[in-house]
Design a protein around this motif. Structure first.
Motif, PDB file in Angstrom:
ATOM      1  N   LEU A  40       0.825  -1.199   0.000  1.00  0.00           N
ATOM      2  CA  LEU A  40       0.000   0.000   0.000  1.00  0.00           C
ATOM      3  C   LEU A  40       0.870   1.264   0.000  1.00  0.00           C
ATOM      4  O   LEU A  40       2.052   1.212   0.376  1.00  0.00           O
ATOM      5  CB  LEU A  40      -0.918  -0.001   1.223  1.00  0.00           C
ATOM      6  N   PRO A  41       0.290   2.405  -0.409  1.00  0.00           N
ATOM      7  CA  PRO A  41       1.070   3.651  -0.419  1.00  0.00           C
ATOM      8  C   PRO A  41       1.714   3.989   0.918  1.00  0.00           C
ATOM      9  O   PRO A  41       2.854   4.460   0.967  1.00  0.00           O
ATOM     10  CB  PRO A  41       0.026   4.705  -0.819  1.00  0.00           C
ATOM     11  N   ASP A  42       1.014   3.750   2.029  1.00  0.00           N
ATOM     12  CA  ASP A  42       1.592   4.046   3.340  1.00  0.00           C
ATOM     13  C   ASP A  42       2.829   3.190   3.612  1.00  0.00           C
ATOM     14  O   ASP A  42       3.741   3.614   4.341  1.00  0.00           O
ATOM     15  CB  ASP A  42       0.562   3.824   4.447  1.00  0.00           C
ATOM     16  N   GLY A  82      10.735   4.659  -1.879  1.00  0.00           N
ATOM     17  CA  GLY A  82       9.664   4.895  -0.928  1.00  0.00           C
ATOM     18  C   GLY A  82       9.070   6.280  -1.040  1.00  0.00           C
ATOM     19  O   GLY A  82       7.847   6.461  -1.053  1.00  0.00           O
ATOM     20  N   ASP A  83       9.938   7.288  -1.166  1.00  0.00           N
ATOM     21  CA  ASP A  83       9.487   8.677  -1.197  1.00  0.00           C
ATOM     22  C   ASP A  83       8.716   8.998  -2.473  1.00  0.00           C
ATOM     23  O   ASP A  83       7.744   9.758  -2.442  1.00  0.00           O
ATOM     24  CB  ASP A  83      10.705   9.599  -1.077  1.00  0.00           C
ATOM     25  N   LEU A  89       1.702   5.163  -6.613  1.00  0.00           N
ATOM     26  CA  LEU A  89       0.950   3.937  -6.385  1.00  0.00           C
ATOM     27  C   LEU A  89      -0.522   4.242  -6.117  1.00  0.00           C
ATOM     28  O   LEU A  89      -1.423   3.561  -6.641  1.00  0.00           O
ATOM     29  CB  LEU A  89       1.554   3.176  -5.208  1.00  0.00           C
ATOM     30  N   ALA A  90      -0.783   5.272  -5.323  1.00  0.00           N
ATOM     31  CA  ALA A  90      -2.173   5.651  -5.035  1.00  0.00           C
ATOM     32  C   ALA A  90      -2.892   6.091  -6.303  1.00  0.00           C
ATOM     33  O   ALA A  90      -4.053   5.729  -6.535  1.00  0.00           O
ATOM     34  CB  ALA A  90      -2.200   6.763  -3.989  1.00  0.00           C
ATOM     35  N   ARG A  91      -2.210   6.865  -7.165  1.00  0.00           N
ATOM     36  CA  ARG A  91      -2.854   7.341  -8.389  1.00  0.00           C
ATOM     37  C   ARG A  91      -3.085   6.204  -9.375  1.00  0.00           C
ATOM     38  O   ARG A  91      -4.140   6.145 -10.024  1.00  0.00           O
ATOM     39  CB  ARG A  91      -1.995   8.443  -9.020  1.00  0.00           C
TER      40      ARG A  91
END
Length: 233
Positions: A40-42, A82-83, A89-91
């Motif tokens: 996941l994005p987080d 990561g940054d 990933l969310a988009r």
């Protein structure tokens, strides 16, 4: 996880002005499309922050051995993944959380920048004062962006052609040269400097100049929209 009804407080205009912006965007979307669904994005955000602290530790440990510079370079790559990948990933998956992402992204950016800058200052290759100056200048630019968001209702991160990815590449190149035994130190009067110091001072100076120019432009624009009261009352 997604909240499609949510709208960001301001529209984020991410200017593709950095040298590597377009190929980086394509690569990140390619990676994001192939990550397992359980990532996941987080998770990417957490990876980036942990890697930044790892970079800090590796630079500090380079006082004992330059072999730690290889570790620092590897962790800079992990930190980039990561940054840079959390938002992408969310988009790609259509699970954006605009206000949450805006807040978290810029909070961890500040933390990661401080960690890497201080780590450089704790290494034998950069003066702590130079590392701290870079962090302060970067945070000044960031604060200006957030103030623009409130004052103008726009969010634009573009300051020039050199962005975080380009700076990471420069750091990795310098790490490699130093780990291979290249002598990059010299003296100016009684002060011992390295190429890290010179480049760091150059980057900090450029950021301060960009901040000054953009702040002056913003104040002129705001002054035209909200003229000052006359001294004659």
């Amino acid at each position: 996880m997604g909240h499609a009804e949510e709208k960001p407080a301001v529209e984020a205009t991410r200017e593709a002005s950095f040298l590597l912006a377009e190929p980086e965007k394509r690569l990140l979307r390619w990676i994001a499309a192939r990550l397992p669904r359980w990532v996941l994005p987080d998770d990417m955000t957490a990876l980036g922050v942990l890697a930044a602290f790892g970079v800090c530790a590796a630079y500090q440990l380079s006082n004992d051995s330059t072999d730690w510079l290889w570790v620092a370079s590897g962790l800079l790559v992990v930190q980039w993944i990561g940054d840079s990948l959390d938002g992408t990933l969310a988009r790609v998956r259509g699970i954006e959380r605009p206000r949450y992402g805006y807040y978290l992204d810029h909070l961890v950016d500040a933390i990661a920048t401080a960690a890497i800058g201080i780590g450089l200052g704790l290494s034998p290759f950069m003066l702590l004062s130079v590392g701290t100056l870079i962090v302060v200048a970067y945070l000044g630019l960031s604060i200006n962006v957030y103030l623009e968001s409130q004052a103008f209702g726009r969010f634009s991160i573009g300051y020039g052609r050199i962005g975080p990815t380009e700076i990471r590449i420069v750091l990795i190149a310098l790490n490699t040269l130093l780990a291979l035994g290249a002598g990059l130190d010299f003296g100016v009067g009684s002060l011992d400097l390295t190429v890290f110091d010179v480049i760091g001072l150059g980057i900090a100076g450029a950021m301060i100049a960009m901040l000054t120019g953009r702040a002056a432009k913003n104040l002129r624009e705001l002054a035209r929209a909200e003229p000052a009261a006359s001294r004659r009352g």
